[in-house]
Design an enzyme around this catalytic site. Structure first.
Site, PDB file in Angstrom:
ATOM      1  N   GLY A 106       1.014  -1.343  -0.122  1.00 16.63           N
ATOM      2  CA  GLY A 106      -0.028  -0.193  -0.205  1.00 16.63           C
ATOM      3  C   GLY A 106       0.875   1.187  -0.178  1.00 16.63           C
ATOM      4  O   GLY A 106       0.265   2.599  -0.306  1.00 16.63           O
ATOM      5  N   SER A 164      -2.678   8.670   6.132  1.00 18.24           N
ATOM      6  CA  SER A 164      -1.068   9.878   5.909  1.00 18.24           C
ATOM      7  C   SER A 164      -0.149   9.632   5.377  1.00 18.24           C
ATOM      8  O   SER A 164       0.743  10.208   4.717  1.00 18.24           O
ATOM      9  CB  SER A 164      -0.145  10.066   7.481  1.00 18.24           C
ATOM     10  OG  SER A 164       0.037   8.391   7.532  1.00 18.24           O
ATOM     11  N   SER A 208      -2.164   8.813  12.057  1.00 22.52           N
ATOM     12  CA  SER A 208      -1.234   8.910  11.925  1.00 22.52           C
ATOM     13  C   SER A 208      -0.133   9.737  11.597  1.00 22.52           C
ATOM     14  O   SER A 208       0.729   9.955  11.521  1.00 22.52           O
ATOM     15  CB  SER A 208      -1.431   7.919  10.879  1.00 22.52           C
ATOM     16  OG  SER A 208      -1.483   6.330  11.193  1.00 22.52           O
ATOM     17  N   ASP A 242      -0.881   0.894  13.983  1.00 18.48           N
ATOM     18  CA  ASP A 242      -0.409  -0.255  13.729  1.00 18.48           C
ATOM     19  C   ASP A 242       0.059  -1.050  14.927  1.00 18.48           C
ATOM     20  O   ASP A 242       0.219  -2.362  15.337  1.00 18.48           O
ATOM     21  CB  ASP A 242       1.614  -0.015  12.881  1.00 18.48           C
ATOM     22  CG  ASP A 242       0.891   0.252  11.519  1.00 18.48           C
ATOM     23  OD1 ASP A 242      -0.326  -0.110  11.391  1.00 18.48           O
ATOM     24  OD2 ASP A 242       1.453   1.339  11.052  1.00 18.48           O
ATOM     25  N   ARG A 276      -8.797  -4.713  10.278  1.00 14.72           N
ATOM     26  CA  ARG A 276      -7.911  -5.309  11.561  1.00 14.72           C
ATOM     27  C   ARG A 276      -8.920  -5.558  12.799  1.00 14.72           C
ATOM     28  O   ARG A 276      -8.735  -6.430  13.620  1.00 14.72           O
ATOM     29  CB  ARG A 276      -6.472  -4.461  11.522  1.00 14.72           C
ATOM     30  CG  ARG A 276      -5.741  -4.650  10.447  1.00 14.72           C
ATOM     31  CD  ARG A 276      -4.310  -3.509  10.430  1.00 14.72           C
ATOM     32  NE  ARG A 276      -3.025  -4.571   9.810  1.00 14.72           N
ATOM     33  CZ  ARG A 276      -2.227  -3.771   9.534  1.00 14.72           C
ATOM     34  NH1 ARG A 276      -1.856  -2.568  10.153  1.00 14.72           N
ATOM     35  NH2 ARG A 276      -1.656  -4.379   8.917  1.00 14.72           N
ATOM     36  N   ARG A 313       0.979  -8.289   9.982  1.00 17.39           N
ATOM     37  CA  ARG A 313       0.480  -7.813  11.536  1.00 17.39           C
ATOM     38  C   ARG A 313      -0.343  -8.587  11.635  1.00 17.39           C
ATOM     39  O   ARG A 313      -0.216  -8.911  13.360  1.00 17.39           O
ATOM     40  CB  ARG A 313       0.559  -6.167  11.771  1.00 17.39           C
ATOM     41  CG  ARG A 313       0.971  -4.937  11.037  1.00 17.39           C
ATOM     42  CD  ARG A 313       1.500  -3.995  11.304  1.00 17.39           C
ATOM     43  NE  ARG A 313       1.765  -3.160  10.853  1.00 17.39           N
ATOM     44  CZ  ARG A 313       3.100  -2.761  10.848  1.00 17.39           C
ATOM     45  NH1 ARG A 313       4.089  -3.525  11.815  1.00 17.39           N
ATOM     46  NH2 ARG A 313       3.939  -1.979   9.884  1.00 17.39           N
ATOM     47  N   LYS A 357       6.856  -9.084   4.415  1.00 17.70           N
ATOM     48  CA  LYS A 357       5.834  -7.788   3.343  1.00 17.70           C
ATOM     49  C   LYS A 357       7.089  -6.672   4.232  1.00 17.70           C
ATOM     50  O   LYS A 357       7.098  -5.745   4.148  1.00 17.70           O
ATOM     51  CB  LYS A 357       4.638  -7.498   3.507  1.00 17.70           C
ATOM     52  CG  LYS A 357       4.072  -6.222   3.092  1.00 17.70           C
ATOM     53  CD  LYS A 357       2.136  -5.852   3.992  1.00 17.70           C
ATOM     54  CE  LYS A 357       1.496  -4.284   3.282  1.00 17.70           C
ATOM     55  NZ  LYS A 357       1.719  -4.057   2.231  1.00 17.70           N
TER      56      LYS A 357
END
Length: 390
Positions: A70, A146, A173, A289, A320, A344, A369
């Site tokens: 991304g 962001s 962010s 994150d 998420r 993640r 990643k």
């Protein structure tokens, strides 16, 4: 590939060389590409995100596929728009084609960009014809990503008349935007950020040799491991105490979840403490994150917490919020964790074998990643990782 993950005794004693920050690496690569000066970058991230960005910048083909990256997609959208007399088709994975890009494209079009949607309006793939872009005053929403703002800021010094960018609403962010401006400053670019307006005049990036620091986002998974261990001494190498990375705040968040951290001889040492708080509140609008390692730790320790500032998590590699909720519910039944093509997810759920016994993590390669050596580093910490033969 799917793997079984376990740990024999929940005692963690290891020294880990953390990967370089992909966030810093990606910004530096765009600066290097925009500069006419010699810029040398040492310790560049070997993550898929950074590799895909570098391939996109260096490719002689007009068809650029950045797969799941991304950041690469957003940064290259602005970069390609500013490269005169070049034409590109920029695309990515199925998930990339589901993640909104309209806010960034709309702003770039106002700056004079020639960008067309190939399929669905507001989403990849994009057809981009590079040209000279116009500086001036523009407005962009702060609530989507962001990276849209950072993408524009990185090309801002190359624009005639520079740029005056007004951020509408709360900024998701924000530390990443500040990181962008601070890195640009290291290359001689002056900026002014007052209230919700960022101003950058036309300038030239200066020559420099830089070394990328370790990744605080990667460190957050080791804080989770420390919190869930029965005893630990974890030495993390490569981090900067006064880092530009907002995720360094994981030190504060995990201090109340049983983890003390102290810098010694340029290494960060994690040990257990007795500070276990309850009814915690986390506003993650600046640090989204950190949601997954925090949520998994809280679940494992049966600690209640209230999260806010998490809206942007719905448009990450996966939703998420939804993915974490789904997989946590499995821990008392199947213990087979799906990762949703989200690095993640894999790295946040693997440490839960310390609290819930052996787990199966599906599609373990997804960690490439951002943290390609994650599983090797877990082995250094005593984790047992057994590939499942299909």
């Amino acid at each position: 590939m799917n793997c079984k993950i376990s740990h024999p005794n929940n005692i963690i004693n290891c020294e880990i060389n953390l990967p370089p920050s992909k966030s810093i690496s990606n910004r530096l690569l765009i600066i290097q590409a925009l500069s006419n000066k010699a810029i040398t970058i040492n310790n560049v991230s070997k993550s898929e995100d950074t590799i895909n960005l570098k391939k996109g910048i260096c490719s002689s083909s007009k068809n650029i596929d950045i797969n799941h990256s991304g950041t690469a997609f957003r940064f290259l959208t602005s970069y390609f728009s500013s490269i005169k007399n070049k034409e590109y088709v920029l695309t990515g994975s199925k998930r990339i084609q589901q993640r909104p890009i309209k806010e960034l494209v709309d702003t770039l079009i106002k700056m004079g960009s020639n960008i067309k949607y190939i399929n669905k309006k507001g989403f990849a793939p994009l057809k981009i014809k590079g040209k000279s872009l116009k500086g001036g005053s523009y407005q962009v929403s702060g609530k989507v990503s962001s990276q849209f703002i950072s993408s524009i800021l990185l090309i801002a010094p190359t624009l005639d008349n520079g740029i005056r960018l007004k951020i509408d609403g709360p900024l998701v962010s924000a530390p990443y935007v500040d990181m962008t401006l601070q890195i640009m400053k290291e290359f001689g670019i002056e900026s002014k950020w007052q209230n919700n307006v960022i101003e950058i005049k036309k300038q030239c990036y200066e020559s420099k040799i830089v070394t990328v620091e370790g990744d605080w986002s990667a460190a957050s998974f080791w804080f989770e491991i420390a919190a869930l261990s029965s005893k630990c001494k974890i030495v993390l190498n490569g981090l900067e105490e006064k880092s530009l990375q907002g995720d360094k705040n994981c030190r504060d968040f995990f201090h109340n979840l049983g983890v003390s951290s102290k810098f010694s001889n340029k290494s960060l040492i994690l040990k257990k403490n007795k500070n276990i708080s309850s009814n915690l509140k986390y506003n993650l609008i600046r640090y989204p994150d950190l949601y997954q390692p925090l949520a998994c730790t809280l679940f494992a320790k049966n600690i209640k917490a209230h999260f806010s500032g998490t809206d942007s998590l719905k448009i990450k590699e996966t939703n998420r919020l939804h993915a974490v909720s789904n997989e946590l519910q499995k821990l008392n039944s199947s213990k087979i964790i799906d990762t949703y093509n989200d690095h993640r997810m894999a790295m946040s759920f693997a440490p839960l074998c310390l609290s819930h016994g052996e787990l199966q993590i599906n599609n373990v390669d997804v960690v490439n990643k951002s943290y390609p050596k994650f599983w090797n580093d877990l082995k250094k910490a005593g984790f047992k990782i057994s590939p499942l033969i299909a």
